[in-house]
Design a protein around this motif. Structure first.
Motif, PDB file in Angstrom:
ATOM      1  N   HIS A 175      -0.494  -6.965  -1.761  1.00 27.23           N
ATOM      2  CA  HIS A 175      -0.140  -7.772  -3.109  1.00 27.23           C
ATOM      3  C   HIS A 175       1.224  -7.351  -3.618  1.00 27.23           C
ATOM      4  CE1 HIS A 175      -1.037  -9.159  -7.158  1.00 27.23           C
ATOM      5  NE2 HIS A 175      -0.899  -7.792  -7.708  1.00 27.23           N
ATOM      6  N   HIS A 176       1.773  -6.193  -3.425  1.00 27.23           N
ATOM      7  CA  HIS A 176       2.947  -5.662  -3.885  1.00 27.23           C
ATOM      8  C   HIS A 176       4.045  -5.810  -3.102  1.00 27.23           C
ATOM      9  CE1 HIS A 176       1.074  -3.972  -7.675  1.00 27.23           C
ATOM     10  NE2 HIS A 176       0.168  -3.596  -6.943  1.00 27.23           N
ATOM     11  N   GLY A 177       3.878  -6.349  -2.047  1.00 27.37           N
ATOM     12  CA  GLY A 177       4.887  -6.619  -1.075  1.00 27.37           C
ATOM     13  C   GLY A 177       5.523  -5.580  -0.251  1.00 27.37           C
ATOM     14  N   CYS A 178       4.608  -4.548  -0.209  1.00 31.38           N
ATOM     15  CA  CYS A 178       4.941  -3.209   0.377  1.00 31.38           C
ATOM     16  C   CYS A 178       5.345  -3.469   2.160  1.00 31.38           C
ATOM     17  CB  CYS A 178       3.943  -2.273   0.545  1.00 31.38           C
ATOM     18  SG  CYS A 178       3.450  -1.823  -1.276  1.00 31.38           S
ATOM     19  N   GLU A 179       6.271  -2.608   2.617  1.00 29.99           N
ATOM     20  CA  GLU A 179       6.475  -2.632   4.269  1.00 29.99           C
ATOM     21  C   GLU A 179       5.956  -1.262   4.718  1.00 29.99           C
ATOM     22  OE1 GLU A 179      10.841  -2.885   4.563  1.00 29.99           O
ATOM     23  OE2 GLU A 179      10.995  -4.188   2.977  1.00 29.99           O
ATOM     24  N   LEU A 180       5.505  -0.460   3.886  1.00 30.44           N
ATOM     25  CA  LEU A 180       5.112   0.670   4.336  1.00 30.44           C
ATOM     26  C   LEU A 180       3.770   1.105   3.674  1.00 30.44           C
ATOM     27  CD1 LEU A 180       6.882   3.751   5.553  1.00 30.44           C
ATOM     28  CD2 LEU A 180       5.472   4.257   3.377  1.00 30.44           C
ATOM     29  N   LEU A 181       2.820   1.687   4.388  1.00 24.58           N
ATOM     30  CA  LEU A 181       1.469   2.010   3.854  1.00 24.58           C
ATOM     31  C   LEU A 181       1.552   3.754   4.203  1.00 24.58           C
ATOM     32  CD1 LEU A 181      -1.203   1.805   2.623  1.00 24.58           C
ATOM     33  CD2 LEU A 181      -2.091   1.315   4.790  1.00 24.58           C
ATOM     34  N   ALA A 182       1.668   4.456   3.128  1.00 22.97           N
ATOM     35  CA  ALA A 182       1.670   6.002   3.321  1.00 22.97           C
ATOM     36  C   ALA A 182       0.166   6.544   2.761  1.00 22.97           C
ATOM     37  CB  ALA A 182       2.540   6.810   2.450  1.00 22.97           C
ATOM     38  N   LEU A 183      -0.573   6.876   4.105  1.00 25.99           N
ATOM     39  CA  LEU A 183      -2.043   6.772   4.068  1.00 25.99           C
ATOM     40  C   LEU A 183      -2.393   8.241   4.080  1.00 25.99           C
ATOM     41  CD1 LEU A 183      -4.455   4.575   4.077  1.00 25.99           C
ATOM     42  CD2 LEU A 183      -3.993   4.930   6.705  1.00 25.99           C
ATOM     43  N   ASN A 184      -3.100   8.878   3.396  1.00 28.34           N
ATOM     44  CA  ASN A 184      -3.979   9.999   3.415  1.00 28.34           C
ATOM     45  C   ASN A 184      -4.541  10.158   4.838  1.00 28.34           C
ATOM     46  OD1 ASN A 184      -6.011  12.052   3.598  1.00 28.34           O
ATOM     47  ND2 ASN A 184      -5.591  12.218   1.507  1.00 28.34           N
ATOM     48  N   TRP A 185      -4.257  10.995   5.676  1.00 26.53           N
ATOM     49  CA  TRP A 185      -4.757  11.234   7.100  1.00 26.53           C
ATOM     50  C   TRP A 185      -6.333  10.932   7.177  1.00 26.53           C
ATOM     51  CZ3 TRP A 185      -8.317  14.513   9.340  1.00 26.53           C
ATOM     52  CH2 TRP A 185      -8.683  15.492   8.870  1.00 26.53           C
ATOM     53  N   THR A 186      -7.064  11.225   6.333  1.00 25.48           N
ATOM     54  CA  THR A 186      -8.654  11.067   6.373  1.00 25.48           C
ATOM     55  C   THR A 186      -9.172   9.477   6.149  1.00 25.48           C
ATOM     56  OG1 THR A 186      -8.963  11.571   3.722  1.00 25.48           O
ATOM     57  CG2 THR A 186      -9.029  13.341   5.268  1.00 25.48           C
ATOM     58  N   LEU A 187      -7.927   8.835   5.847  1.00 23.85           N
ATOM     59  CA  LEU A 187      -8.200   7.381   5.719  1.00 23.85           C
ATOM     60  C   LEU A 187      -7.699   6.650   6.842  1.00 23.85           C
ATOM     61  CD1 LEU A 187      -7.068   6.516   2.038  1.00 23.85           C
ATOM     62  CD2 LEU A 187      -9.638   7.126   2.773  1.00 23.85           C
ATOM     63  N   VAL A 205       1.259   8.845   7.951  1.00 19.24           N
ATOM     64  CA  VAL A 205       0.123   9.472   7.417  1.00 19.24           C
ATOM     65  C   VAL A 205       0.412  10.889   7.033  1.00 19.24           C
ATOM     66  CG1 VAL A 205      -2.162  10.099   8.497  1.00 19.24           C
ATOM     67  CG2 VAL A 205      -1.125   7.948   9.269  1.00 19.24           C
ATOM     68  N   TRP A 206      -0.399  11.305   6.173  1.00 23.73           N
ATOM     69  CA  TRP A 206      -0.021  12.382   5.601  1.00 23.73           C
ATOM     70  C   TRP A 206      -1.249  13.343   5.070  1.00 23.73           C
ATOM     71  CZ3 TRP A 206      -2.115  12.897   0.506  1.00 23.73           C
ATOM     72  CH2 TRP A 206      -2.357  11.813  -0.144  1.00 23.73           C
ATOM     73  N   THR A 207      -1.201  14.543   4.958  1.00 27.90           N
ATOM     74  CA  THR A 207      -0.113  15.571   5.269  1.00 27.90           C
ATOM     75  C   THR A 207      -0.711  16.293   6.465  1.00 27.90           C
ATOM     76  OG1 THR A 207       0.367  16.148   2.827  1.00 27.90           O
ATOM     77  CG2 THR A 207       1.250  17.529   4.765  1.00 27.90           C
TER      78      THR A 207
END
Length: 240
Positions: A175-187, A205-207
């Motif tokens: 929806h926001h035109g993102c190129e990157l998804l910084a995802l909590n590793w649990t997800l 994926v973090w951290t």
């Protein structure tokens, strides 16, 4: 191949978000980093995670209540690994001048509409001045920040920081035109990862601090991991 990003530099080894921390990250051959930004009272981009000064400097008040010239005199080594010399809060410009990273994830915390606008415009101006537009992705979990990026600085690459499972991160990122998804590793399930990559998103994926987890996520095929221990990650996965 899974790339490695140093979280706030090398947060597990040095005082977070300080020049020493980013230099340590680079010393491991890790050429990508993630950091956090807040505006000073006089509108400069300061590298600090919290909106308040207490946790890392022991001082009272908020970042936004101080001018940059004051903030760079505050020692930000509290609460991290022991360190034998002062580590001032850096301006983002100082890091751009002194650290040759291949890519920067610049996280902007939640902000009012006005503050979000000022922040993203300041990032674009600084990135243009230093010729780094193509080496930066601005990330946020804040819709206000993502809207400002879309509206005011469409040339800046943007990413969604997703910490919770109660909303569909892929839908929000698209929806926001993102190129990157910084995802909590649990997800980061293999299904969600594949779906995101099929939608054209880079998944960071973090951290990720445990070698076994680093290897597992790399085997899943994540594009990158963000870690407090870039040296350990480099040893575990090979410098990437």
């Amino acid at each position: 191949m899974t790339l490695i990003y140093g979280h706030r530099g090398a947060k597990g080894e040095c005082p977070e978000n300080t020049l020493a921390s980013f230099q340590r990250c680079l010393s491991h051959g890790v050429k990508r980093c993630e950091l956090d930004l807040h505006l000073s009272r006089d509108g400069e981009l300061m590298v600090i995670h919290d909106p308040t000064l207490k946790r890392t400097t022991g001082r009272r008040g908020k970042v936004v209540e101080h001018d940059a010239a004051e903030l760079v005199t505050y020692d930000a080594r509290q609460g991290g690994p022991g360190w034998n010399r002062p580590c001032p809060i850096p301006r983002l410009e100082e890091l751009f001048e002194q650290c040759d990273f291949e890519h920067w994830q610049l996280e902007v915390k939640s902000a009012s509409r006005v503050r979000a606008a000022r922040t993203v415009l300041a990032i674009q101006e600084l990135a243009e001045r230093h010729g780094l537009l193509d080496r930066i992705t601005v990330t946020s979990s804040s819709r206000e920040v993502l809207r400002a990026l879309n509206r005011l600085t469409p040339r800046l690459s943007r990413g969604l920081v997703a910490e919770y499972a109660w909303l569909d991160p892929l839908k929000v990122a698209r929806h926001h035109g993102c190129e990157l998804l910084a995802l909590n590793w649990t997800l980061c399930t293999p299904e969600r990862l594949l779906k995101a990559q099929k939608a054209g998103l880079q998944v960071s994926v973090w951290t990720v601090n445990e070698p076994a987890l680093m290897r597992r996520l790399a085997d899943f095929g994540v594009d990158s991991i963000i870690t407090d221990f870039p040296g350990l990650a480099s040893t575990t996965l090979g410098t990437r």
